[in-house]
Design an enzyme around this catalytic site. Sequence first.
Site, PDB file in Angstrom:
ATOM      1  N   GLY A  81     -48.042  -2.909 -37.584  1.00  0.00           N
ATOM      2  CA  GLY A  81     -48.182  -3.190 -38.997  1.00  0.00           C
ATOM      3  C   GLY A  81     -47.435  -4.468 -39.326  1.00  0.00           C
ATOM      4  O   GLY A  81     -46.509  -4.859 -38.606  1.00  0.00           O
ATOM      5  N   GLN A  86     -43.413 -10.828 -44.241  1.00  0.00           N
ATOM      6  CA  GLN A  86     -43.037 -11.120 -42.865  1.00  0.00           C
ATOM      7  C   GLN A  86     -43.698 -12.398 -42.340  1.00  0.00           C
ATOM      8  O   GLN A  86     -43.360 -12.859 -41.249  1.00  0.00           O
ATOM      9  CB  GLN A  86     -43.379  -9.938 -41.950  1.00  0.00           C
ATOM     10  CG  GLN A  86     -42.516  -8.712 -42.200  1.00  0.00           C
ATOM     11  CD  GLN A  86     -42.822  -7.606 -41.235  1.00  0.00           C
ATOM     12  OE1 GLN A  86     -43.754  -6.832 -41.456  1.00  0.00           O
ATOM     13  NE2 GLN A  86     -42.063  -7.523 -40.160  1.00  0.00           N
ATOM     14  N   CYS A 132     -39.083  -3.350 -35.656  1.00  0.00           N
ATOM     15  CA  CYS A 132     -39.609  -4.212 -36.708  1.00  0.00           C
ATOM     16  C   CYS A 132     -39.811  -5.606 -36.130  1.00  0.00           C
ATOM     17  O   CYS A 132     -38.945  -6.120 -35.416  1.00  0.00           O
ATOM     18  CB  CYS A 132     -38.631  -4.263 -37.884  1.00  0.00           C
ATOM     19  SG  CYS A 132     -39.165  -5.342 -39.237  1.00  0.00           S
ATOM     20  N   LEU A 133     -40.947  -6.218 -36.442  1.00  0.00           N
ATOM     21  CA  LEU A 133     -41.222  -7.561 -35.931  1.00  0.00           C
ATOM     22  C   LEU A 133     -40.241  -8.589 -36.471  1.00  0.00           C
ATOM     23  O   LEU A 133     -40.062  -9.646 -35.864  1.00  0.00           O
ATOM     24  CB  LEU A 133     -42.654  -7.962 -36.286  1.00  0.00           C
ATOM     25  CG  LEU A 133     -43.756  -7.042 -35.759  1.00  0.00           C
ATOM     26  CD1 LEU A 133     -45.125  -7.607 -36.101  1.00  0.00           C
ATOM     27  CD2 LEU A 133     -43.623  -6.807 -34.265  1.00  0.00           C
ATOM     28  N   HIS A 174     -42.791   2.342 -43.458  1.00  0.00           N
ATOM     29  CA  HIS A 174     -42.094   1.127 -43.027  1.00  0.00           C
ATOM     30  C   HIS A 174     -42.626  -0.094 -43.771  1.00  0.00           C
ATOM     31  O   HIS A 174     -41.846  -0.917 -44.284  1.00  0.00           O
ATOM     32  CB  HIS A 174     -42.284   0.977 -41.516  1.00  0.00           C
ATOM     33  CG  HIS A 174     -41.634  -0.216 -40.903  1.00  0.00           C
ATOM     34  ND1 HIS A 174     -40.524  -0.119 -40.087  1.00  0.00           N
ATOM     35  CD2 HIS A 174     -41.933  -1.538 -40.956  1.00  0.00           C
ATOM     36  CE1 HIS A 174     -40.167  -1.332 -39.676  1.00  0.00           C
ATOM     37  NE2 HIS A 174     -41.023  -2.208 -40.183  1.00  0.00           N
ATOM     38  N   GLU A 175     -43.956  -0.231 -43.840  1.00  0.00           N
ATOM     39  CA  GLU A 175     -44.539  -1.409 -44.486  1.00  0.00           C
ATOM     40  C   GLU A 175     -44.323  -1.380 -45.997  1.00  0.00           C
ATOM     41  O   GLU A 175     -44.073  -2.427 -46.606  1.00  0.00           O
ATOM     42  CB  GLU A 175     -46.035  -1.506 -44.151  1.00  0.00           C
ATOM     43  CG  GLU A 175     -46.350  -1.591 -42.669  1.00  0.00           C
ATOM     44  CD  GLU A 175     -45.577  -2.667 -41.927  1.00  0.00           C
ATOM     45  OE1 GLU A 175     -45.230  -3.702 -42.538  1.00  0.00           O
ATOM     46  OE2 GLU A 175     -45.307  -2.470 -40.730  1.00  0.00           O
ATOM     47  N   HIS A 178     -40.967  -2.743 -46.776  1.00  0.00           N
ATOM     48  CA  HIS A 178     -40.911  -4.207 -46.745  1.00  0.00           C
ATOM     49  C   HIS A 178     -41.251  -4.802 -48.106  1.00  0.00           C
ATOM     50  O   HIS A 178     -40.603  -5.751 -48.567  1.00  0.00           O
ATOM     51  CB  HIS A 178     -41.900  -4.756 -45.711  1.00  0.00           C
ATOM     52  CG  HIS A 178     -41.329  -4.907 -44.341  1.00  0.00           C
ATOM     53  ND1 HIS A 178     -40.220  -5.690 -44.056  1.00  0.00           N
ATOM     54  CD2 HIS A 178     -41.725  -4.393 -43.150  1.00  0.00           C
ATOM     55  CE1 HIS A 178     -39.958  -5.648 -42.763  1.00  0.00           C
ATOM     56  NE2 HIS A 178     -40.851  -4.855 -42.192  1.00  0.00           N
TER      57      HIS A 178
END
Length: 219
Positions: A81, A86, A132-133, A174-175, A178
Site C-alpha cells: 500500500g 509518501q 512502512c515504505l 496503516h494507509e 498516513h
Amino acid sequence: MSVHHDPSHPLDRRVRVQGRPVDSYPELPAEARRGSARRVTEIGEEVLGRRCREVAEFGSAELSALIDDMFRTMYVADGAGLAANQVGVDLRLFVYDCPDDAGIRHVGHIANPVLELPGPDDRRLVDDHEGCLSVPGATMPVHRTDRAVVRGFDKDGEPVVVEGTGYFARCLQHECDHLLGHTYLDRLSKRDRKDALRQMADRREEVYARRAAKAADLG
C-alpha cells in the site's frame, strides 16, 4: 505499507479490484505500466506529519497520473500500500495491492477514505509485524483490529466500499493513518520506536539498492 503475509496462506488467483471480484487480473496493473516511479518520503519529513487535504477535483488527468505514479512507486518499493503523502502529495488518497489471510488479492485506489472499525464488543486485536515504505528496513509488532471497512471514492468520484480482514485490514488501517499524518511508529513505545529507527539506519541502503534493482527490472 511493506509487503508481508503469512506463507501458510499462499496466494491464489482470486482477486478483488476496487472491492469487487474479478475473474482475472494482471500481475502488474495497467496503472503501474503507465506510471513513473517517484521518490518515497521518509520519516521526519514534514508532509508525513500533517493531515492531508481532501481530494476536491475528480476525473482530472492530474489525479489519474498521480494514481498511476503511486502504483508504479509502490511496486518498485515492494509495497502492499502507498499513501499520497509518501510521494510528497498531501491528498487523502492511497493505492493498494495486498493479500488478505485467505489468499485473496485486493487491488485498487481510494480517495477521501473513511475508516470504520468493529465496535468494542466485536473487536479482535492482532499483534503482528508491520513495515512502512517511509521507514525503510524496519519492522515492528503493531496492534491492529483484524477487520476494517473503508468508504470513499474512486478517481472519477464514484463511491467505493472496501472490506478487509487479516493482513489487508492491517493495510487499510496503516494507509488511513498516513492520511491523518501518522505512521506506525506513532503507535509504538519509545523503546520500540528507537529500535525501529535503528533497524532503518542499519538496513536503509540495502533497501534502496533493492528498489533500484526492481526499478530496472520493471523497465
